[in-house]
Write an enzyme that holds these catalytic residues in place. Structure first.
Site, short mmCIF file in Angstrom:
data_model
loop_
_atom_site.label_atom_id
_atom_site.label_comp_id
_atom_site.label_asym_id
_atom_site.label_seq_id
_atom_site.Cartn_x
_atom_site.Cartn_y
_atom_site.Cartn_z
N PRO A 55 4.57 8.48 1.99
CA PRO A 55 4.74 7.90 0.62
C PRO A 55 6.16 7.57 0.45
O PRO A 55 7.16 8.03 1.24
CB PRO A 55 4.34 9.30 -0.13
N SER A 56 6.53 6.59 -0.33
CA SER A 56 7.87 6.34 -0.94
C SER A 56 8.40 5.40 0.24
O SER A 56 9.70 5.61 0.41
CB SER A 56 8.61 7.44 -1.35
N ARG A 57 7.78 5.02 1.26
CA ARG A 57 8.26 4.36 2.68
C ARG A 57 9.00 5.14 3.28
O ARG A 57 9.78 4.86 4.28
CB ARG A 57 8.97 2.96 2.06
N LEU A 58 9.07 6.53 3.14
CA LEU A 58 9.61 7.46 4.01
C LEU A 58 8.75 7.92 5.24
O LEU A 58 8.48 8.94 5.41
CB LEU A 58 10.34 8.84 3.30
N LYS A 64 0.81 -1.04 0.07
CA LYS A 64 0.04 -0.04 -0.12
C LYS A 64 0.97 1.13 0.13
O LYS A 64 2.14 1.40 0.53
CB LYS A 64 -0.89 0.05 1.29
#
Length: 223
Positions: A197-200, A14
């Site tokens: 977002p972007s796994r950050l 996700k």
């Protein structure tokens, strides 16, 4: 035997984009921050989801670790409360090692809270009060279950329940089992995790030096 790989498991993901967690917005007291997030987790919650469900991880003196889901039943005197069978695997491990970890995950908010601390039993009076607030069937279930012990069969479990229903008919008080009651976790650290977002992801950690201190330091961790 081949590895179990469900179709496209490696592509299941996700993108988290519901919000952020900035130091300027975080409460100085992690218990206040937890209360804010918990109240928000109760908003628009799916009917099937239990916001007070949390993973409890415990370990014994040899370092053997087990985890399971339990229900948070209150936050009182700055401690997190849950109830269980004292003779269960988790009860045995907590006797050997009182250091525990809690984790609450609210996927509909894209948030997670981890809590590390030490655990103690609550008073018998507190356990009694909570026990008698439970549904009657749950009270009977606490007597039936010798939690984590090997049993003969499901039928044997049901037979024991029927015997207890006959012993404690409707209208009689069911006593609190001697081996059942509450635990209170005194937190030493919190981690508040907000998916981004972007796994950050945002990760803010609150820590204190000792259980008697009300002073917390806040640090941001790399995602």
């Amino acid at each position: 035997m081949s590895d179990f790989i469900p179709p496209a498991m490696d592509q299941m993901r996700k993108n988290y984009s519901l919000g952020g967690l900035h130091e300027k917005d975080a409460k100085r007291d992690p218990l206040v921050q937890f209360q804010c997030w918990f109240e928000e987790a109760l908003e628009d919650v799916p009917s099937w989801f239990e916001p007070n469900a949390m993973t409890l991880s415990t370990s014994d003196s040899d370092g053997e670790i087990t985890s399971r889901i339990v229900l948070l039943k209150g936050v009182e005197e700055k401690k997190f409360l849950f109830y269980t069978n004292y003779d269960s695997t988790k009860g045995t491990q907590m006797r050997a090692n009182p250091r525990v970890s809690l984790c609450l995950f609210w996927p509909h908010c894209q948030r997670q809270v981890r809590i590390q601390g030490t655990v103690d039993k609550v008073s018998r009076e507190m356990s009694e009060k909570y026990f008698h607030s439970r549904p009657r069937d749950s009270q009977l279930g606490a007597h039936v279950s010798q939690q984590s012990a090997t049993i003969e069969s499901r039928d044997a479990l049901e037979a024991t329940l029927d015997e207890l229903k006959a012993r404690f008919p409707e209208g009689t008080q069911i006593p609190l089992p001697e081996n059942w009651g509450g635990y209170a976790v005194t937190p030493m650290s919190f981690e508040f995790w907000q998916g981004r977002p972007s796994r950050l992801h945002d990760r803010l950690v609150y820590q204190r030096e000792n259980a008697a201190s009300d002073e917390w330091t806040i640090k941001r961790l790399s995602p």
